[in-house]
Every structure is written in structure tokens, then in C-alpha cells.
Design an enzyme around this catalytic site. Sequence first.
Site, mmCIF file in Angstrom:
data_model
loop_
_atom_site.group_PDB
_atom_site.id
_atom_site.type_symbol
_atom_site.label_atom_id
_atom_site.label_comp_id
_atom_site.label_asym_id
_atom_site.label_seq_id
_atom_site.Cartn_x
_atom_site.Cartn_y
_atom_site.Cartn_z
ATOM 1 N N TYR A 134 0.838 -1.207 0.000
ATOM 2 C CA TYR A 134 0.000 0.000 0.000
ATOM 3 C C TYR A 134 0.871 1.254 0.000
ATOM 4 O O TYR A 134 0.649 2.192 -0.777
ATOM 5 C CB TYR A 134 -0.928 -0.005 1.217
ATOM 6 C CG TYR A 134 -1.637 1.308 1.448
ATOM 7 C CD1 TYR A 134 -2.611 1.757 0.563
ATOM 8 C CD2 TYR A 134 -1.335 2.099 2.557
ATOM 9 C CE1 TYR A 134 -3.261 2.964 0.775
ATOM 10 C CE2 TYR A 134 -1.976 3.295 2.770
ATOM 11 C CZ TYR A 134 -2.946 3.733 1.884
ATOM 12 O OH TYR A 134 -3.579 4.934 2.089
ATOM 13 N N LYS A 192 1.141 4.388 -2.813
ATOM 14 C CA LYS A 192 0.933 5.800 -2.491
ATOM 15 C C LYS A 192 2.181 6.624 -2.793
ATOM 16 O O LYS A 192 2.090 7.797 -3.174
ATOM 17 C CB LYS A 192 0.530 5.952 -1.027
ATOM 18 C CG LYS A 192 -0.784 5.267 -0.670
ATOM 19 C CD LYS A 192 -1.957 5.764 -1.511
ATOM 20 C CE LYS A 192 -2.538 7.044 -0.994
ATOM 21 N NZ LYS A 192 -3.759 7.454 -1.741
#
Length: 297
Positions: free
Chosen positions: A139, A143
Site C-alpha cells: 500500500y 501511495k
Amino acid sequence: MITAVTGASGHVGGCLCRRLLEEGRSVRLLVHRDLRALEGLPAERVEGDLGDPESLVRAFAGAEVVYHLAASISLDRRQRDAMMRTNVAGTANVLAACRAAKVRRLVHFSSIEALSDQGGASATLESNPLARREETTAYGWSKACAETLVLEAAAQGLEAVILNPTAIIGPYDFRPSPLGRVLISLSEGRLPVLVQGGFNWVDVRDVAQAALAAEKRGRSGERYLIPGRWLSLLDLARLADTATGRRTLRVAAPSWAARLGAGLMDNLGSLNGREPVFTLDTLLALSKHRHISSDKA
């Protein structure tokens, strides 16, 4: 002035939309599935998807400001491809739609996981480099890649401000989020065995307030860290017990046992298709960013 919000029905989105409406804004919400966080709100709704560039252009038409919150969030590495599609390719589509619709300012939501903690030798600052793939979660890597795109767009003339909140807790988490599911399990007396480590936790209402400040006073092309305070998972569990009146006996597994257990949980999740509560990426996130400076924000 029209303010458009992607990810409006998510945890932060539900809170932010309420704050925008309290300011008397004309709010347009890009919606996709679950709308419980938006029930009763007097805001325009536009169906769309980050993978559908034309729907984004329609949603942003006439908008002066766009808040980009929509994201795929998981600490399950099996979701890596989905997160790259949503968080990176989706952000590229948002940036293109902002340019096409002549949006004045973009407030982009990233994550503390996008930044390197540089070995934890000092407090995490906005000047920390973006994390390398091998030092963050799947994740966090997605990002970080998305932030690179936003910073490039800002350098090319789009007004864009980046926010990096920590682990978000608080109301309007209807789905619930992965963290919300952990809080529910704690409140119900489950999860007697936790893992060592903790997160920096921030209230969703503080994140929404920070977003409004970023729109009005943030400098384009810069990021702002939005932390709260650090608590271990065991500390959080004890707060849940205090809130519910339960007395659950809990222990924190040592790091070596947690890594072994998380590896087994990852493999079990691959077999049954469910997202494990604790994964190898969970352990990685729990070990990083203990000290975070909010001075710039």
C-alpha cells in the site's frame, strides 16, 4: 464554488463532506458503491470510477477544488495489483481530469506509509524521501508512486497539495475499513493475542480539518504530515476494554513469533480468499514511523 470529492463515501470522505457542507459549499460527490456515510447529506452525487477518465471529467466540470481521497487500502500483499491500479493509475486519471476541467486546486490524500522513516533514527518529516519499494508496504509503495505523479503535475503548473495522515480512527467508518474491523474485534473481546508494535493514530475529524486548511493555506507542490499520537496495539486494546467495560486478557506476541504467525496467516488467506487480520505488511507498518513531526502542518 463547486468542490468535488473522490472517495466521498469512505471513512475520511464522510467526515470531510460534512465539514464542507457546514461551510456552505456546493459539494459534488463522486460515488461508486457503498453510500451509507453520505445518507441525508444535501450534496450532488455523480456516479464514476477512477478507472473511467470520462466520468472524472464529468465529476470535475465547473469545480474549483478537488479533494482526491478515493483509494484501495490493504495490508494484504495479494492486493498489490489492485492498489496499483486504483492508487496510481487512478491518480493519473484524476490529474488528467483536473487539467481538462481547469480545476484550480487539488488536495491529494497520501499516507505516512509513502515516506521512508530512514531507519527511525529521527522523527519523520515532510523532507523525508519517498519510500523505496523494499522498505514499505505494498500500500505504501502505491501511495509513493501516486505522490510522484502529483508532484510532477504540480511542477507542471497544477496547484496540488499533499496530505500524509497516519492511521485514521473515528466516526463515519461504515464499511468498515480494515482498521475499523480490528477495532470491532477488540470491542467484542476477540483478538486475545496481539503483536508488538503500534501506530501513530489520528482522529478522522482532525484529518478533515487539516484538509480544509491545506486547501486554503497549503503551498502547492508540498506535503504536510497529519499525525496524532503513538499507541501500541496493546494500549489501544486496553482503551477498547475501558470503553466497553470488558476485561479481556491479552498478550503481545514477540516479534519472531509474530513474523512466523503472519507468514502462516498470509498463506492461509491465500487459501480461503480472506484478508488476514495480521500480515507481514502489518508487522512492517507497526515497526515504522513511531516519531512524526507535525510542526509544518
